[in-house]
Write a protein that holds these residues in place. Structure first.
Motif, PDB file in Angstrom:
ATOM      1  N   CYS A 707       0.834  -1.206   0.000  1.00 19.77           N
ATOM      2  CA  CYS A 707       0.000   0.000   0.000  1.00 19.77           C
ATOM      3  C   CYS A 707       0.872   1.260   0.000  1.00 19.77           C
ATOM      4  N   ILE A 708       1.960   1.225   0.770  1.00 20.11           N
ATOM      5  CA  ILE A 708       2.886   2.368   0.800  1.00 20.11           C
ATOM      6  C   ILE A 708       3.473   2.611  -0.599  1.00 20.11           C
ATOM      7  N   ARG A 709       3.893   1.529  -1.225  1.00 20.82           N
ATOM      8  CA  ARG A 709       4.449   1.649  -2.571  1.00 20.82           C
ATOM      9  C   ARG A 709       3.394   2.166  -3.551  1.00 20.82           C
ATOM     10  N   SER A 710       2.182   1.700  -3.400  1.00 24.94           N
ATOM     11  CA  SER A 710       1.098   2.149  -4.276  1.00 24.94           C
ATOM     12  C   SER A 710       0.809   3.634  -4.104  1.00 24.94           C
ATOM     13  N   LEU A 711       0.731   4.083  -2.844  1.00 26.05           N
ATOM     14  CA  LEU A 711       0.445   5.497  -2.576  1.00 26.05           C
ATOM     15  C   LEU A 711       1.598   6.406  -3.024  1.00 26.05           C
ATOM     16  N   SER A 712       2.811   5.924  -2.970  1.00 28.00           N
ATOM     17  CA  SER A 712       3.953   6.755  -3.368  1.00 28.00           C
ATOM     18  C   SER A 712       3.929   7.085  -4.859  1.00 28.00           C
ATOM     19  N   GLY A 713       3.153   6.312  -5.604  1.00 33.92           N
ATOM     20  CA  GLY A 713       3.040   6.598  -7.032  1.00 33.92           C
ATOM     21  C   GLY A 713       1.944   7.592  -7.360  1.00 33.92           C
ATOM     22  N   LEU A 744       9.280   8.421  -0.680  1.00 28.56           N
ATOM     23  CA  LEU A 744       9.322   7.619  -1.903  1.00 28.56           C
ATOM     24  C   LEU A 744       8.825   8.387  -3.129  1.00 28.56           C
ATOM     25  N   MET A 745       8.030   9.405  -2.891  1.00 26.56           N
ATOM     26  CA  MET A 745       7.540  10.222  -4.018  1.00 26.56           C
ATOM     27  C   MET A 745       8.675  10.966  -4.707  1.00 26.56           C
ATOM     28  N   GLY A 746       9.759  11.205  -3.974  1.00 20.73           N
ATOM     29  CA  GLY A 746      10.934  11.827  -4.572  1.00 20.73           C
ATOM     30  C   GLY A 746      10.712  13.278  -4.962  1.00 20.73           C
ATOM     31  N   PHE A 747      11.559  13.725  -5.881  1.00 20.02           N
ATOM     32  CA  PHE A 747      11.575  15.142  -6.271  1.00 20.02           C
ATOM     33  C   PHE A 747      10.234  15.578  -6.859  1.00 20.02           C
ATOM     34  N   GLU A 748       9.616  14.706  -7.643  1.00 18.95           N
ATOM     35  CA  GLU A 748       8.348  15.066  -8.286  1.00 18.95           C
ATOM     36  C   GLU A 748       7.271  15.361  -7.246  1.00 18.95           C
ATOM     37  N   GLY A 749       7.186  14.507  -6.219  1.00 17.53           N
ATOM     38  CA  GLY A 749       6.215  14.736  -5.157  1.00 17.53           C
ATOM     39  C   GLY A 749       6.528  15.998  -4.364  1.00 17.53           C
TER      40      GLY A 749
END
Length: 871
Positions: A707-713, A744-749
């Motif tokens: 779920c964490i990986r899914s939300l990070s996208g 996890l969202m990184g620079f874009e987030g």
């Protein structure tokens, strides 16, 4: 009789016979010569009687060179018949030319007798240095009956230069006649007279010379300019003769329409009046400035500065002349040669000047890069060559830039140079430059970021050079940039590309890998050739279902009738893979012709057909039909259940999402279905999908990471805003988990969160700032304030100014003394917040910071901010 025989047999006979032969030959020659001379005389006399008719016959039989050798006889016959045979035969011109070389007395005499109007000037030039010739010439003039005897000499010439001082000595007794010639209508007569009078100090002569500044012939004006004595007083003028002459010369320099005269005036000023010479461009009109530009000295630093000032202006005509002068004296070459990356201000100034030259088609300075590896020079050349300039310069540029190692090509400071070079080759490069690009493409195969840029820059005109390389890439299953490669191939000549991809598809899996055939089919489809529709549809199974769905949009370009016929045929066929591929592709066409068949396919025996059908309904946005598909979550095949879950999650309707959440929390459901639901929720655009996944994280450890990986996208603004709202009220563990999501969202987030900060939503600001601090965003941008790139420092200052936390301001005050003005402007905007009630507490903390440097910079910055003098 016996005596005769005896004589015949004697030895003396051997001497008598040769002697007789010689005598006979000599007599024959004399007779022949007599006949020839007689015939020649008769021909000359015939010409004398009727030269119009006979002249051509003579010239056909005798060359001028042969006639020249018979000049004495021709003169004799001419005198006898009182006819000017030398002129009739064209011999007089040859005489004059030979006289110039030999100075023969005979030629001189003949010229004066038969061709004075053509040859007097040559004799006059000889007389200037030869006393006897001078006596002959003066005797000729004395015997002449002409009223203006010297005029004949002047008009026999073509304004050839002669020594006027020697002319004065030769004709010192004929000055009155010479002064009369200054009013002659023929310029040659006036030139002859003025060139002599320049050396006479008689007031009448000087007056004539001064009046010749206004003569209509340029040769006379330039002669006067060059040779008039420096102390020659203008007739009737008062004051300094020197100043009077300077004014005349300066006026001619600015206003005379003939370059020769202006050049003579400039040379004379430089020689005798340099201390008086001064130019003020503001007082000159464009024509005068052009005249000045044409006479600038290539060795003069002052002239070069003058031309640079004109080049920086807007007048194209003036710029063109200034640019050509600066090109001639290599100033433009120096500008491009002495441009350095570490001096941005000078770099931009030089670019502006060189661009001005380029705009008026002065481009020779671009050849400077042929032997120049200076990065600044290459950068300027790359920017200029995109617009204009010799193709050879692009070859040189590409050779130097492509030869650099990969570390330089990816260097931030050199990115512009590299991209510009590719653009130059793309827009204007020669075949040689394209060949260099091909080599660059081959050598960059292990560096996708470089290869991507090269692929985008390949010009259509380079197809013959590039296609073999592109073909090898297409046939390589491991080639990393498949999308970019397809785009390039689609710009190449269609017959060549179609032949290539059809060959790959037809040879099939035995010759080429699955990935290669996928690429070939995509290219064929995007070419939109109606003659290839059947082979495209039949080979759709080559593509994975997801790619087939994306690929099919191009099929709408085909004839609807033809398309429907071919689709109906495949849907009725036995092959399940073909039916699945066509079904999943249909929504991209925008046509709902086959919705009935798609609904029926939900119950197909083949799992792939069922999966393609559910995705088609999602793409068609058939919400009601999807509601009926919820029962497919119990499909006997795991991968069908998973794809259904993903599809339903993507559709995003509240009712469907509710069913998905129930399924997500069903303890009896298999992993593949649960993971499918999570993946579907990650694709949903609904804010409710974020809430469902956060609740799952809070309540379940088993699928937390998924779920964490899914939300990070989910990096869109709405999803992040929803996540921040949930973060506000979350407990410690959930906050920690959500912080991981944001990281996890990184620079874009992070960029999206900064945008939300700038929207100044009070309920979210504090929490967004907290999240950004927890992800290390603030600390990272504080470090970037020390980057050598001013653009990066400015961007970081802008980000930090939006956060408005103590940590952010702590970094900002350290940038208050940044050397770049734009960075300081961003700092000023940020620090203005500290002068408000909201910023008082942060300011107080900064003024008491443990770090002495922070305290010092805070005090310094705030003092200057209050006086508005941070810049």
């Amino acid at each position: 009789m016996n005596q005769f025989i005896q004589l015949f047999n004697s030895n003396s006979l051997f001497f008598i016979i040769p002697s007789a032969v010689v005598i006979v030959a000599l007599v024959s020659l004399i007779i022949i010569r007599f006949i020839l001379r007689k015939n020649f005389r008769l021909m000359m006399e015939a010409v004398a009687e009727d030269h119009d008719l006979k002249r051509a016959e003579v010239l056909a039989k005798f060359s001028l060179e042969r006639l020249y050798k018979k000049s004495s006889r021709i003169v004799e016959i001419a005198r006898k018949n009182d006819v000017n045979l030398p002129r009739i035969l064209g011999l007089s011109d040859l005489w004059i030319n030979r006289y110039t070389e030999k100075k023969s007395k005979n030629l001189q005499s003949w010229i004066l007798e038969f061709a004075p109007d053509q040859g007097l000037y040559s004799i006059f030039l000889r007389a200037l240095d030869h006393k006897k010739t001078a006596q002959v010439l003066n005797q000729f003039l004395d015997e002449s009956t002409d009223f203006l005897k010297l005029r004949r000499i002047a008009l026999s010439g073509k304004g050839e230069l002669f020594d006027g001082e020697k002319g004065l000595l030769l004709f010192e007794n004929r000055l009155d006649e010479i002064r009369e010639m200054t009013g002659d209508q023929e310029w040659a007569a006036r030139y002859f007279a003025i060139n002599i009078l320049l050396h006479d100090d008689d007031e009448r002569s000087l007056r004539a010379v001064w009046e010749s500044f206004e003569d209509s012939h340029s040769l006379i004006r330039s002669t006067v300019v060059r040779d008039i004595p420096i102390d020659a007083k203008a007739f009737g003028a008062e004051g300094s003769e020197k100043n009077e002459l300077y004014e005349k010369l300066y006026n001619l320099l600015l206003n005379d329409p003939v370059y020769e005269v202006r050049k003579s005036a400039k040379d004379r000023i430089v020689k005798d009046f340099l201390s008086l010479y001064s130019l003020t461009l503001e007082s000159l009109n464009n024509e005068q400035i052009l005249h000045v530009l044409q006479l600038l000295d290539t060795e003069s630093a002052e002239d070069q500065d003058l031309a640079l000032g004109i080049l920086a202006g807007d007048d194209l005509e003036l710029r063109q002349n200034a640019a050509r002068y600066l090109q001639d004296c290599a100033v433009l070459n120096r500008l491009i040669r002495e441009s350095y990356m570490n001096d941005k201000q000078q770099l931009e100034r030089n670019y502006d000047l060189l661009n001005k030259a380029l705009e008026v088609n002065v481009t020779g300075f671009l050849n400077e890069i042929q032997s120049n590896n200076n990065r600044g020079s290459l950068l300027l050349a790359s920017r200029l060559l995109k617009k204009a300039g010799p193709q050879e310069a692009i070859d040189n540029l590409a050779d130097r830039v492509f030869a650099q190692d990969i570390s330089q090509k990816v260097d931030v400071e050199l990115r512009e140079l590299y991209k510009n070079t590719l653009e130059c080759v793309h827009q204007r490069g020669s075949d040689n430059a394209i060949a260099l690009m091909r080599q660059e493409l081959l050598e960059s195969k292990d560096h996708p970021e470089i290869m991507r840029e090269v692929l985008h820059a390949i010009p259509v005109r380079g197809a013959s050079i590039m296609l073999p390389v592109l073909e090898s890439f297409l046939k390589d299953p491991d080639f990393p940039l498949k999308d970019e490669l397809r785009k390039v191939l689609l710009t190449m000549p269609k017959p060549d590309v179609q032949c290539l991809v059809m060959d790959i598809i037809r040879q099939g899996r035995e010759a080429y890998s699955h990935q290669v055939r996928i690429q070939a089919l995509k290219i064929l489809g995007e070419m939109k050739n109606a003659s290839c529709l059947q082979i495209i549809l039949e080979n759709l199974p080559i593509l994975p279902l997801e790619e087939a769905r994306e690929f099919a949009g191009m099929l709408s370009a085909y004839s609807e009738k033809l398309f429907n016929e071919r689709v109906k045929s495949i849907l009725d066929s036995i092959d399940a893979q073909s039916r699945a591929a066509v079904i999943v592709s249909l929504p991209a066409t925008g046509k709902k012709t086959f919705l009935k068949e798609i609904r029926e396919a939900l119950d197909d025996a083949n799992p792939d057909v069922r999966i393609s059908s559910i995705w088609s309904l999602v793409e068609y946005k058939e919400t009601k039909e999807l509601m009926r598909c919820v029962n497919m979550l119990r499909d006997p095949v795991d991968r069908v259940r998973r794809e259904v879950a993903k599809a339903l999650g993507t559709s995003g309707s509240p009712a469907v999402l509710k069913d998905l959440e129930a399924l997500l929390n069903d303890e009896n459901e298999v992993d593949s279905v649960i993971l499918g639901v999570i993946e579907g929720l990650s694709a949903s655009e609904s804010a409710a999908s974020v809430e469902i996944l956060v609740r799952k994280i809070a309540n379940d450890d088993e699928y937390k990471k998924d779920c964490i990986r899914s939300l990070s996208g989910k990096k869109d603004k709405k999803s992040i805003a929803t996540a921040i709202e949930l973060f506000k009220d979350a407990g410690p563990q959930l906050r920690e988990d959500m912080t991981t999501i944001f990281k996890l969202m990184g620079f874009e987030g992070e960029q999206v969160m900064v945008e939300l900060l700038k929207e100044d939503i009070p309920s979210l600001h504090h929490y967004i700032a907290e999240v950004l601090e927890s992800t290390g965003f603030v600390e990272n941008h504080i470090r970037k304030l020390k980057n050598r790139s001013s653009a990066i420092r400015q961007e970081s200052a802008s980000f930090l100014s939006a956060i408005k936390t103590k940590a952010a301001f702590r970094g900002i005050v350290l940038a208050a003394r940044d050397p770049n003005k734009e960075v300081r402007i961003e700092v000023t905007k940020a620090l203005e917040v500290l002068n408000t009630e909201e910023g008082t507490e942060i300011l107080k903390d900064l003024e008491q910071d443990p770090d002495k440097k922070v305290r010092k910079y805070t005090f310094w910055a705030m003092e200057r901010l209050r006086t508005k003098s941070l810049d």
